[in-house]
Enzyme design. Structure first.
Site, PDB file in Angstrom:
ATOM      1  CE  LYS A 140      -3.898   1.897   2.755  1.00  8.41           C
ATOM      2  NZ  LYS A 140      -4.736   1.635   3.946  1.00  8.41           N
ATOM      3  CB  SER A 156      -8.109   3.508   3.191  1.00 10.36           C
ATOM      4  OG  SER A 156      -7.216   2.857   4.070  1.00 10.36           O
ATOM      5  CB  SER A 200      -8.255   0.541   6.045  1.00  6.91           C
ATOM      6  OG  SER A 200      -8.945   1.775   6.089  1.00  6.91           O
TER       7      SER A 200
END
Ligand SMILES: [Mg+2]
Ligand SMILES: [Zn+2]
Lengths: 504, 488, 100
Positions: free
Chosen positions: B79, B154, B178
């Site tokens: 990420k 997210s 997330s």
């Protein structure tokens, strides 16, 4: 310092001062970053990703900084709490890269302590008015709290360096460990503030908590000042003088601020709570900003750090590491070594000096004589060589041997003293040096007798005075004999020989 | 072999047997990533050249008989809120424009040391603030199952990269769900370990007391393998737990004998929950019982307060964590500012997107003078209550079973108008972050062709039980084998 | 009942160093007001005497030895900076009309 109108005892106002003193702890690395603590480096030459607040970095607490902070707390009679909390103090400034300072707010490391200061009677309005003399008095200044925090970096506003529309930012100092020592509003004059800071500095140096060098910014203070009508209990509105870093500026700034506040109050005006700056050129204080629009620091516990927990045993262990402090040492030097109060006070000015004295006294055996040598001759030679006592090459053993040579009449005090600058710079064996330099005391009765005979022959009128009962003349004659022997004659032998000839 | 949709296990077999080289696998992987950028947009940046170089070194190691770990040569995506030395990190924000990290995050460094190949940085909601990956400066990621829908967030880019078969595993971060929620939306496995299990060093902070790095994979077994590599104590993170990391697969017995699963009543009675979602979860619970698990009803009475508590704490911490983005030392700086304060204000308003600014304002407000006690302190106290709910529940069970999200993947724009409805979709996940406990989401069926996620929550430091339950379920069922575009 | 008004939003935006347009500030005051209204539910709970949890895992903070690591190469330290001079960061000067 006693005659400033604004602080004189007959002034209508009493000055009330509280101090926030920031002290750099003597660590090798920073409080939450492994970057080295260095002074005088080029900008950003002693930083680490943590000091730069790069995205993703995290703080890890320096154990030694905690120990030193606790040492400072214990030496100032504070209560150290087994649990304390690091909090974030949020505000924006270019020298504060995270946008917050890690400090302590609720639940600080320590609370409620005190330090005792000695004030010259002349400097203290109160003791003059009460006692009418200038006896020094002791006064206890209470401490509210001591907490740990990290220092900020430096913004360089100097237009010559940064240009007229820019500021340079150097983060070398960013993250250096600090304790903030907050006093109660117990100080009543610039002189008391000075005494407080000098006592604090001595204490911090003795305990090796900090070098406390004001020029390097290792000791800085914020001064909170208010005035009140003498005899009143309520405090007046206070103003804060920020970041003062020399004794002279602190005293001057306090004088200037007291003057400013006095003028306002005399005119029936109102003091506004404000942060001020001192301008040394104009010797005036200026309001930087009013507290009304003060920052809202939005303190909250730093979620990157869990509570700091120090066990009672650990605190006790640190307490045992604290060396004897100046005050106790001064008393002990008087009681144990029989020194005068003056000599003991002088010898305990710094820990290095007191350690040097005591080691020499132990090696030599006669502390009073050693005290005289250290305070007079060694200090003189050290000053001549432009050295600090902790940087001299002369060892306590060498000094003890040198004094012993004088005691035994092997050399004279004058010769020994003349050797000291060299010994201070380079060290060396006094016995060998005295021999090499031909500084042995002349005890050869032939040489002394000849010199005595010459002096008596050259000074008939003084000999006459002696015989008429003026015994002081013998000192003059002795001096003449010493001169003739280039100061090498053993004074005792000279006195004996002179007396023998004169009394014949 | 085709390496698309392959598991770590399958890739390793291909490497061990010599059927594939690491260079082939990584090249395939990057080609798939590039080819899917226009449609799915899982990545913010690919490390094509660097990854191929790393792959060559992995092949050379293998040729000389040296294999660093079970992940040696396996491609992994990270990420874009974890730093890697010499690589950009953006957090999907304009404010980090041009930033290249001089250091590497611990989790990433552990992957590198294990020989895993970092192929690129995945898309996300800006600074991990969001549940849809719509709030990215670089544009949204689309759900591989249905391109009109969000992948969740997210960590939507990481979830989509695994769901689209680009990589077998990816790292994500989970502050309020997330990892777990996008795993549910994308039909993959996603785990958030115990808070403090994986070092946060090098993870760009959103909310420090809630953030935790975790992993996505196609199977519970693969996910466990990645967690094992990145977990473990790190002296650079003061909140890292000094506890040994178990070899999780050792406990994967296939059956669930001796395991008691708690069913929190509040989670099944919450308003706004899709009944089809609940039905899939109930069916899975039946499967757990069939494998030998006992089930008990438990109560988590403070569940309805979790969202308010979570958003107060997360945004307060975020407002402080995001103060360092000031245009001084890195990232974007406004060009048309006059003086320092204006530089700060313009830089930050140009650099941060709407959702981030909204949260900074909220967080700043709740910490400000006069409001701290009413909001922040109150939330920290309710956090204590939420934590004790779990403590009490775990007295009677070993793990909890819940839906991961009240609904399946929603369409773009569905929740952007009213931030509060977006926040409420974290209802099943945020409590675990408040309590610091581990949670894993696994696919347990589909509703309207879209995957449904089931969440298993474990006791602090016990990732093993949720993973073991997930593994047993996957041995008995085939939901995890379906993927976007696969035939039923 | 209103929980936050426009002027509070402006004050907070200033504290947070954000520059909001009128439109943004108005919208934010409505959104935040609605969120703070939602947060009211917490007041149903009596939390008197409850110890706040600021950290999910109860530990005490670890400490490291006082061993300095070599500093970062100064060139690398300022490489990401929008503006630098020598090895220092450069920022605009504070101008008099600004409050800090
Ligand atoms: Mg202060
Ligand atoms: Zn301070």
């Amino acid at each position: 310092m006693a005659d400033h109108a604004s602080q004189s005892p007959d002034s209508k106002y009493e000055v009330v001062i509280g101090l926030e003193t920031h002290v750099h702890l003597r660590t090798a690395s920073k409080l939450f970053s492994p970057a080295p603590v260095l002074y005088g480096e080029e900008p950003n030459h002693s930083v680490h990703p943590v000091c730069l607040a790069l995205p993703g970095v995290l703080p890890v607490l320096n154990r030694h900084a905690v120990e030193l902070a606790i040492r400072a707390c214990l030496a100032t009679h504070c209560t150290v709490h087994e649990r304390s909390i690091f909090a974030r103090k949020n505000y924006f400034y270019p020298d504060l890269p995270k946008g917050y300072q890690i400090s302590q707010f609720e639940e600080p490391l320590a609370t409620k302590g005190w330090i005792e200061i000695v004030i010259d009677g002349a400097d203290s309005g109160e003791s003059v008015s009460e006692k009418g003399d200038v006896e020094p008095t002791n006064k206890r200044i209470r401490l509210t709290r001591i907490h740990m925090e990290e220092d900020a970096g430096k913004s360089i506003h100097d237009e010559g360096i940064a240009g007229s529309d820019a500021t340079l930012v150097d983060l070398n100092r960013c993250g250096v460990p600090l304790v903030e020592i907050v006093s109660e509003p117990d100080l009543r004059s610039a002189a008391e503030v000075s005494a407080y800071l000098r006592t604090l500095r001595s204490l911090l140096r003795y305990t090796e908590v900090s070098h406390a060098d004001m020029e390097l910014g290792q000791l800085r203070c914020d001064v909170n000042i208010s005035l009140r009508i003498r005899g009143e209990q309520e405090y007046g509105t206070r103003t804060e003088l920020k970041n003062l870093n020399s004794f002279r500026f602190i005293e001057e700034a306090i004088e200037a601020e007291v003057k400013r506040q006095t003028a306002i109050l005399d005119e029936g005006g109102e003091i506004l709570q404000a942060t001020l700056r001192y301008d040394p050129e104009r010797r005036e204080t200026f309001v930087m900003r009013l507290k009304e629009d003060s920052d809202d620091y939005r303190y909250f516990p730093d979620p990157d750090l869990i509570p700091l927990v120090v066990s009672a045993q650990e605190i006790e262990r640190i307490r045992r590491q604290i060396p004897e402090l100046a005050e106790q040492k001064c008393e002990r030097f008087q009681s144990e070594h029989g020194l005068s109060e003056y000599a003991a006070t002088q010898l305990t000015q710094t820990r290095a000096l007191s350690d040097f004295f005591e080691a020499t006294a132990v090696a030599h055996g006669q502390p009073k004589s050693v005290a005289n040598w250290v305070l007079r001759d060694v200090m003189q030679a050290t000053k001549e060589c432009d050295l600090e006592i902790d940087a001299i090459a002369l060892t306590p053993e060498q000094l003890a041997n040198l004094i012993r040579l004088v005691d035994d009449g092997k050399t004279t005090a004058k010769s020994a003293s003349a050797l000291l600058p060299e010994l201070v710079r380079l060290g060396g064996d006094p016995v060998a040096l005295v021999r090499e330099r031909g500084l042995e005391a002349v005890s050869d009765t032939g040489v002394i007798d000849q010199a005595v005979a010459d002096v008596i022959a050259e000074n008939p009128e003084n000999v006459e005075k002696y015989h008429q009962g003026d015994e002081k003349v013998i000192n003059f004659l002795m001096g003449q004999v010493m001169k003739k022997t280039q100061g090498k004659a053993n004074p005792a032998s000279v006195r004996e020989a002179l007396a023998r000839v004169l009394d014949q | 072999m085709s390496t698309a949709f392959a598991t770590i296990d399958e890739l390793r077999t291909a490497l061990d047997s010599g059927k594939s080289s690491v260079v082939e696998i990584v090249t395939d992987c990057i080609e798939r990533a590039e080819a899917s950028q226009d449609s799915i947009h899982a990545f913010i940046g690919l490390r094509a050249a660097g990854a191929i170089d790393d792959a060559k070194r992995a092949d050379a190691r293998r040729a000389s008989g040296e294999v660093l770990s079970p992940l040696d040569g396996i491609p992994v995506a990270i990420k874009d809120n974890m730093v890697q030395a010499g690589e950009p990190t953006t957090c999907a924000s304009r404010i980090l424009e041009g930033f290249v990290s001089p250091y590497t995050a611990t989790a990433v460094e552990r992957l590198e040391r294990a020989g895993a190949i970092i192929i690129g940085r995945t898309n996300m909601d800006e600074f991990a603030m969001g549940s849809s990956t719509e709030h990215s400066h670089f544009g949204p990621t689309r759900n591989p199952w249905d391109l009109t829908r969000t992948p969740g967030g997210s960590s939507g880019g990481s979830a989509a990269a695994v769901a689209a078969g680009i990589v077998p595993a990816a790292l994500g971060s989970d502050t309020g769900g997330s990892i777990r929620q996008p795993a549910a939306f994308c039909g993959v496995v996603g785990m958030k370990p115990t808070y403090g299990r994986v070092s946060r060093w090098g993870l760009v902070a959103f909310a420090s007391s809630l953030d935790q790095i975790g992993a996505f994979a196609r199977t519970a077994r693969d996910c466990a393998e990645v967690i094992e590599v990145i977990a473990g104590h790190d002296h650079r993170d003061s909140t890292s737990i000094p506890a040994p990391v178990p070899h999780y697969a050792e406990s994967f017995h296939g059956d669930l004998n001796g395991v008691t699963l708690g069913i929190p009543t509040e989670y099944f009675e919450a308003e706004g929950v899709d009944s089809d979602v609940l039905e899939s979860v109930r069916a899975a619970i039946g499967q757990f019982e069939k494998a030998g698990a006992k089930t008990v009803e438990v109560s988590l009475p403070h569940t309805r307060y979790a969202i308010a508590t979570y958003y107060l704490i997360a945004n307060a911490e975020a407002s402080s964590n995001l103060a360092r983005f000031d245009g001084v030392r890195y990232g974007h700086r406004s060009r048309d500012a006059n003086g320092l304060t204006q530089m700060y204000r313009k830089t930050r308003s140009e650099g941060f997107g709407t959702e981030v600014q909204r949260r900074i304002v909220l967080g700043t407000y709740v910490l400000s003078a006069g409001y701290y006690d009413a909001y922040y302190r109150k939330a920290q106290q309710v956090r204590t209550l939420v934590r004790s709910d779990f403590e009490r529940a775990f007295e009677t069970c070993d793990a909890l079973v819940t839906p991961t999200s009240p609904e399946v993947a929603f369409a773009f724009g569905d929740k952007t108008d009213d931030p509060l409805t977006m926040y409420l979709s974290d209802i099943y996940t945020a409590s675990a972050n408040l309590a610091g406990i581990p949670g894993v989401s696994i696919p347990c069926g589909r509703v309207g062709g879209l995957p449904v996620g089931l969440q298993l929550l474990g006791k602090p430091l016990d990732e093993t039980t949720p993973l073991r339950v997930a593994d047993a379920y996957q041995r008995a069922t085939d939901h995890h084998l379906h993927h976007a575009g696969s035939s039923e | 009942m209103s929980h936050i008004n426009r002027s509070q939003i402006d004050r907070v935006a200033e504290l947070a160093r954000l520059s909001l347009s009128d439109e943004e500030a108005d919208r934010l005051s409505i959104e935040l007001d609605s969120f703070l209204g939602y947060v009211e539910t917490l007041n149903e709970l009596n939390t008197e005497g409850i110890v706040p949890t600021s950290h999910p895992i109860p530990l005490s903070t670890p400490m490291r030895d006082d061993l300095p690591e070599p500093p970062i190469d100064p060139e690398l330290a300022i490489r990401n900076a929008p503006e630098s001079a020598g090895s220092a960061f450069v920022v605009p000067k504070v101008i008099d009309s600004e409050s800090l």
